[in-house]
Design a protein around this motif. Structure first.
Motif, PDB file in Angstrom:
ATOM      1  N   SER A 141       0.758  -1.246   0.019  1.00  0.00           N
ATOM      2  CA  SER A 141      -0.006  -0.140  -0.048  1.00  0.00           C
ATOM      3  C   SER A 141       1.001   1.449   0.083  1.00  0.00           C
ATOM      4  N   SER A 142       0.287   2.302  -0.556  1.00  0.00           N
ATOM      5  CA  SER A 142       1.151   3.416  -0.597  1.00  0.00           C
ATOM      6  C   SER A 142       1.219   4.043   0.718  1.00  0.00           C
ATOM      7  N   ASN A 143       0.383   3.767   1.920  1.00  0.00           N
ATOM      8  CA  ASN A 143       0.568   4.105   3.061  1.00  0.00           C
ATOM      9  C   ASN A 143       1.286   2.551   3.706  1.00  0.00           C
ATOM     10  N   PHE A 144       2.532   2.931   4.612  1.00  0.00           N
ATOM     11  CA  PHE A 144       3.052   2.046   5.036  1.00  0.00           C
ATOM     12  C   PHE A 144       2.601   0.827   5.893  1.00  0.00           C
ATOM     13  N   PRO A 145       1.780   1.511   7.012  1.00  0.00           N
ATOM     14  CA  PRO A 145       0.994   0.717   7.990  1.00  0.00           C
ATOM     15  C   PRO A 145       0.137   0.015   7.314  1.00  0.00           C
ATOM     16  N   ASP A 146      -0.600   0.292   6.160  1.00  0.00           N
ATOM     17  CA  ASP A 146      -1.659  -0.773   5.523  1.00  0.00           C
ATOM     18  C   ASP A 146      -1.227  -1.555   4.602  1.00  0.00           C
ATOM     19  N   SER A 147       0.111  -1.926   4.499  1.00  0.00           N
ATOM     20  CA  SER A 147       0.601  -2.969   3.568  1.00  0.00           C
ATOM     21  C   SER A 147       0.339  -4.154   4.486  1.00  0.00           C
ATOM     22  N   LYS A 148      -0.200  -5.340   3.988  1.00  0.00           N
ATOM     23  CA  LYS A 148      -0.305  -6.578   4.714  1.00  0.00           C
ATOM     24  C   LYS A 148      -0.522  -7.573   3.788  1.00  0.00           C
ATOM     25  N   PHE A 149      -0.558  -8.754   4.439  1.00  0.00           N
ATOM     26  CA  PHE A 149      -0.668 -10.183   3.782  1.00  0.00           C
ATOM     27  C   PHE A 149      -2.218 -10.384   3.504  1.00  0.00           C
ATOM     28  N   ILE A 150      -2.882 -10.530   2.242  1.00  0.00           N
ATOM     29  CA  ILE A 150      -4.197 -11.025   2.061  1.00  0.00           C
ATOM     30  C   ILE A 150      -4.224 -12.270   1.548  1.00  0.00           C
ATOM     31  N   PRO A 151      -5.432 -13.070   1.724  1.00  0.00           N
ATOM     32  CA  PRO A 151      -5.706 -14.431   1.423  1.00  0.00           C
ATOM     33  C   PRO A 151      -5.599 -14.357  -0.388  1.00  0.00           C
ATOM     34  N   ALA A 152      -5.022 -15.427  -0.598  1.00  0.00           N
ATOM     35  CA  ALA A 152      -5.169 -15.576  -2.443  1.00  0.00           C
ATOM     36  C   ALA A 152      -5.698 -17.019  -2.770  1.00  0.00           C
ATOM     37  N   ASN A 153      -5.449 -17.858  -2.049  1.00  0.00           N
ATOM     38  CA  ASN A 153      -6.286 -19.241  -2.453  1.00  0.00           C
ATOM     39  C   ASN A 153      -6.432 -20.079  -1.253  1.00  0.00           C
ATOM     40  N   ASP A 154      -7.388 -20.757  -1.192  1.00  0.00           N
ATOM     41  CA  ASP A 154      -7.567 -21.696  -0.379  1.00  0.00           C
ATOM     42  C   ASP A 154      -7.889 -23.248  -0.818  1.00  0.00           C
ATOM     43  N   VAL A 155      -7.376 -24.272  -0.317  1.00  0.00           N
ATOM     44  CA  VAL A 155      -7.561 -25.692  -0.909  1.00  0.00           C
ATOM     45  C   VAL A 155      -8.260 -26.241   0.500  1.00  0.00           C
ATOM     46  N   ILE A 156      -9.554 -26.584   0.295  1.00  0.00           N
ATOM     47  CA  ILE A 156     -10.356 -27.088   1.575  1.00  0.00           C
ATOM     48  C   ILE A 156     -11.280 -27.852   1.106  1.00  0.00           C
ATOM     49  N   PRO A 157     -11.073 -29.348   0.956  1.00  0.00           N
ATOM     50  CA  PRO A 157      -9.564 -29.955   0.839  1.00  0.00           C
ATOM     51  C   PRO A 157      -9.039 -30.336  -0.361  1.00  0.00           C
ATOM     52  N   ASN A 158      -8.014 -31.070  -0.600  1.00  0.00           N
ATOM     53  CA  ASN A 158      -7.781 -31.859  -1.777  1.00  0.00           C
ATOM     54  C   ASN A 158      -7.651 -33.667  -1.194  1.00  0.00           C
ATOM     55  N   LEU A 159      -8.536 -34.279  -1.774  1.00  0.00           N
ATOM     56  CA  LEU A 159      -8.439 -35.437  -1.189  1.00  0.00           C
ATOM     57  C   LEU A 159      -8.387 -36.586  -2.337  1.00  0.00           C
ATOM     58  N   GLU A 160      -7.292 -37.525  -2.407  1.00  0.00           N
ATOM     59  CA  GLU A 160      -6.845 -38.234  -3.244  1.00  0.00           C
ATOM     60  C   GLU A 160      -6.699 -39.719  -2.881  1.00  0.00           C
TER      61      GLU A 160
END
Length: 882
Positions: A420-439
């Motif tokens: 983020s342009s504002n340093f304190p607002d930068s953070k990790f955000i969710p991108a992908n979930d695997v819920i679940p993978n069964l083989e």
């Protein structure tokens, strides 16, 4: 008190399991450095194995005397020897309370225990529970000499010492010792101390909140230095191991505590716990940092015209200090369970890689830590350097194999960094979930038919994945797959083998709308329907020739059936129906006539029918030729020893060359080439120096023939040199190509200006943009010439560290210099990029024999497995050394 009264008192003591005996043997005086073995009257012990204590007279010229102080209290004086279950002591006066089961001793007390000797002023001892206190004691408990205000006996081979001085140095005047508020001397030569100061030559050097030592040693590493970015810094590391905890069910075997201070970066505290066992293995790496944000400002008063400051410009134009609390969790836990009777193996793995800020390792990960091979596999940062972590992950893996049945389960969440342009607002955000993978896989051996083995393989797979956008759920996709196949193998070893596989299956994609737009969801539905179909496939692997010289043909064909939505042609308007998902053949020719040489050439031919006609040569992928050469200069015909851990002190001189060449057969031109050269040499005695312990030099060059701007070049070198018996030198260097266009020879410079192409002669081109030869550039990058030439060099030093090591008795002293090429976001909005060199000077205290007489080895002399390991591949891929 008359003799009759004294006789009945002694009889009462005997009935209460307190025994007296008389001996005419006078015990000799014992020295501090020679602890006495316990001498117990064997005959009396056989008669009463459960005795509490035994009193003997050690002076043959005098009788011991006793008197009754009060009821159940007896005072005995003379030179008395009192034998306890944990040891014995001499005293001038002993008082025994038979009701409270307590003993008090005074005067010239010398306490003896197996491998221990203590002189004290008085003793209070509970002979019912075998617990006592020794006051104002000094003595020896193998292998430690100590002096303490209070010495408390905690049982057999266990002591607690308060306000103590202790040392393991064998010198008459110890030049290294400790003081502590409290010390626990335990069995197996283990020591625990609280409130410790370490002294060298009588000078308090290092404070420690606590100290632990065992026969396997303790490592204490303190590093002080100065960096033109971090300012003054102090690194403290304390690590130890407890091998006997291998028998525990869950306790860690190795521990590490880290506490760092940076003048301009802030504070860091971290802990690491390791356990490696057949059943339970884990690493838990925790960190906490108080980060002081810093920026670079232009300052003509500085040598490099840059100044590092913690005064950050705010949006309103004012300046203020900013501090942030960062956390880190890196954990891998693996549980294995085997049942040979049922032929079952279960494995559960939990991985957590979590950072509150992506710069955590970048700012606080560069520190000196000698380590062994196993922990090196789990290191998140490169050696001595922190890396920027743009992705975090939480993952759970479960594998259960019973005979021919295999079940794999996986659930995970991946987060990515959003700047983020504002340093304190930068953070990790969710991108992908695997819920679940069964083989689930079931492989069945059907038996032999016509002398050929036949196998029946079945696979079921279900995956639920959720995709996020800007940290919010975007859509969820459900994928199901069911497949069955049969395979066999025909082999005429070693010249011919053929392995055919035929299978049938189906797959289904089912998207679920969340925050996706209608148009995007409609496109997603179309794609999912095209990927939902039944299919049959064949795979045929044909190998001709022996393993040293063979041709391999691997053909795979996958044909879709009953598609939900067919991908019809556009050009031919319906005449083209793309049902062939895969139809290709991998062609590989390989030869390995000698162990030190191998060569392979491979390409893929696509048999698919396309909507438009294509040339036959367009069906081939770029041919790739791979060559590897290994030369052992000392014994060319000896098999390779793949890593130094197997060589011990054997001298080594090896050269490895690898080359991957790609040819553009369509244009009939060279496409690219990747060349790697590495040379290793170790354990050579030198004429003018003591020993070349280890030297490695490597060169890697990725060259794109038609686009040199994409070239990448890297050089690295490592050196471990023993100059004298006590002096060593270690060095590590990495250089890389940052401006490959500088190597392009140009006679003029042409640019597009105001709608026209304008060219200028080479002599008018600015010095910073002129082309250079490779060797000229290497010399200029060293900084031997003008500073401007080093800045304009294409081949730059990325990392350098040189350390001079002095091996001084139980510890080593390291004096070094480090240079790191770094880049950082700066400016009011943190969007400007600043490239700079960070110069660091440091010296370290590394205690390599901090085990008070145990079996420890020099931790800094451990050879680390130097493979580059991606933390995201841990627990997914098997790591091994050939």
């Amino acid at each position: 008190m008359n003799l009759k009264t004294f006789f009945f008192l002694v009889l009462g003591l005997l009935l209460s399991k307190v025994s007296f005996s008389q001996t005419i043997t006078k015990a000799p005086a014992k020295s501090l450095t020679a602890p006495t073995k316990i001498e117990k009257p064997q005959q009396l012990l056989k008669e009463n194995q459960k005795f509490k204590l035994i009193i003997e007279n050690i002076d043959s010229t005098k009788w011991i005397q006793g008197e009754e102080q009060q009821e159940n209290v007896i005072r005995i004086f003379g030179r008395v020897k009192v034998i306890l279950q944990t040891g014995f002591f001499y005293a001038d006066e002993v008082i025994i309370d038979t009701q409270r089961k307590e003993l008090f001793a005074y005067g010239n007390i010398e306490y003896h225990e197996e491998n221990a000797y203590v002189k004290v002023e008085k003793i209070i001892y509970d002979y019912e529970h075998h617990y006592g206190i020794l006051y104002n004691g000094n003595g020896y408990k193998d292998p430690v000499y100590f002096v303490g205000l209070f010495v408390r006996g905690l049982g057999e081979n266990r002591f607690e010492i308060s306000d103590a001085f202790f040392t393991s140095c064998m010198q008459e005047k110890p030049h290294t010792h400790f003081t502590a508020r409290k010390i626990y001397l335990l069995e197996n030569n283990e020591i625990i101390a609280l409130g410790v100061w370490y002294y060298v030559g009588g000078v308090p050097l290092i404070p420690l909140p606590f100290y632990y030592s065992n026969p396997w040693g303790t490592g204490i590493i303190t590093q002080l230095g100065y960096s033109n970015v971090s300012g003054y810094f102090l690194h403290n590391t304390y690590q130890f191991s407890i091998p006997r905890l291998y028998l525990s069910n869950f306790l860690p075997l190795a521990y590490r505590i880290k506490l760092d201070y940076y003048e301009k970066r802030g504070l860091f505290f971290g802990t690491e716990f390791y356990r490696f066992s057949p059943t339970l293995s884990y690493i838990l790496d925790l960190g906490y940092a108080e980060y002081k944000r810093y920026e670079f400002q232009l300052d003509v008063r500085e040598k490099d015209y840059l100044r590092v400051t913690n005064r950050i410009q705010q949006k309103d134009g004012t300046f203020a200090e900013e501090k942030y609390k960062w956390t880190k969790v890196f954990s891998i836990l693996t549980f294995n369970q085997q049942n040979p009777e049922k032929n079952r193996v279960q494995k559960l793995t939990l991985r957590i890689l979590n950072y509150s800020h992506r710069l955590f390792e970048y700012e606080f990960g560069g520190r000196f830590l000698p380590t062994t091979t196993l922990p090196a596999l789990y290191t998140v940062a490169e050696p001595n350097r922190g890396i920027i972590q743009n992705q975090t992950e939480y993952a759970l893996y479960y594998n259960d194999k019973i005979d021919d049945l295999t079940v794999n389960f996986q659930a995970s969440r991946v987060k990515i960094w959003r700047e983020s342009s504002n340093f304190p607002d930068s953070k990790f955000i969710p991108a992908n979930d695997v819920i679940p993978n069964l083989e689930i896989q079931k492989n069945v051996f059907l038996g032999y038919w016509l002398s050929l083995p036949f196998y029946w393989n079945n696979v079921f797979q279900h995956t639920t994945s959720k995709v996020y956008t800007d940290g919010k759920p975007y859509y969820t996709n459900y994928f199901n797959k069911l497949e069955t196949s049969f395979r066999t193998t025909i082999s005429f070893y070693p010249y011919f083998s053929y392995s055919p596989t035929v299978g049938y299956g189906g797959q289904k994609y089912s998207p679920y709308k969340e925050n996706i737009s209608e148009d995007a969801y409609r496109s997603l539905q179309i794609y999912s329907r095209k990927q939902s179909y039944e299919y049959y496939y064949t795979n045929q692997i044909l190998t001709l020739g022996p393993s040293s010289f063979f041709l391999e043909l691997n053909h795979t064909r996958k044909l879709s059936l009953r598609e939900e939505l067919r991908d019809r042609g556009v050009i031919t308007q319906g005449e083209y129906n793309d049902r062939e998902k895969i139809n290709e053949t991998l062609v590989r020719w390989s030869m390995n006539p000698w162990e030190f040489f191998s060569l392979s050439i491979e390409s893929i031919y696509n048999h698919k029918k396309f909507e438009y006609p294509i040339r036959n040569e367009e069906r081939w992928t770029y041919p790739v030729a791979k060559a590897e050469i290994f030369i052992n200069f000392l014994n060319p015909f000896k098999p390779s020893q793949f890593h130094l851990l197997s060589k011990k002190r054997i001298v080594v001189s090896e050269l490895k060359i690898s080359n991957d060449y790609v040819y553009d057969h369509l244009r009939k031109k060279d496409h690219s080439n990747l060349l790697g050269i590495s040379y290793y040499i170790s354990n050579f005695d030198l004429f003018f120096l003591r020993r070349l312990r280890y030297f490695e030099a490597g060169f890697y060059w990725y060259h794109v023939y038609q686009q040199p701007a994409l070239d990448q070049m890297r050089f690295l070198s490592r050196l471990d040199l023993q100059i004298t018996k006590q002096i060593f030198f270690e060095m590590e260097l990495e250089s890389r190509l940052t401006k490959p266009t500088k190597y392009i020879q140009r006679t003029q410079e042409c640019r597009f200006v105001d709608g026209q192409i304008k060219c200028i002669p080479a002599k008018w081109i600015p010095e910073s943009e002129k082309s250079r030869t490779f060797w000229q550039d290497i010399l200029e990058s060293t900084g031997l010439y003008e500073k401007e030439k080093r800045q304009n060099a294409a081949f730059n030093i990325g990392y350098f560290q040189g350390t001079l090591i002095f091996d001084l008795h139980d510890w080593e002293f390291r004096l070094g210099y480090e240079l790191q090429q770094k880049s950082i976001l700066a400016g009011v909005n943190s969007v400007s990029v600043v490239h700079f060199y960070d110069n660091i000077v440091f010296f370290s205290f590394n205690f390599v024999k901090f085990d008070v007489g145990g079996l420890a080895q020099r931790p800094s002399r451990f050879i680390v497995d130097r493979r580059k390991v991606n933390p995201f591949d841990i627990a997914k891929t098997s790591f091994y050394t050939r």
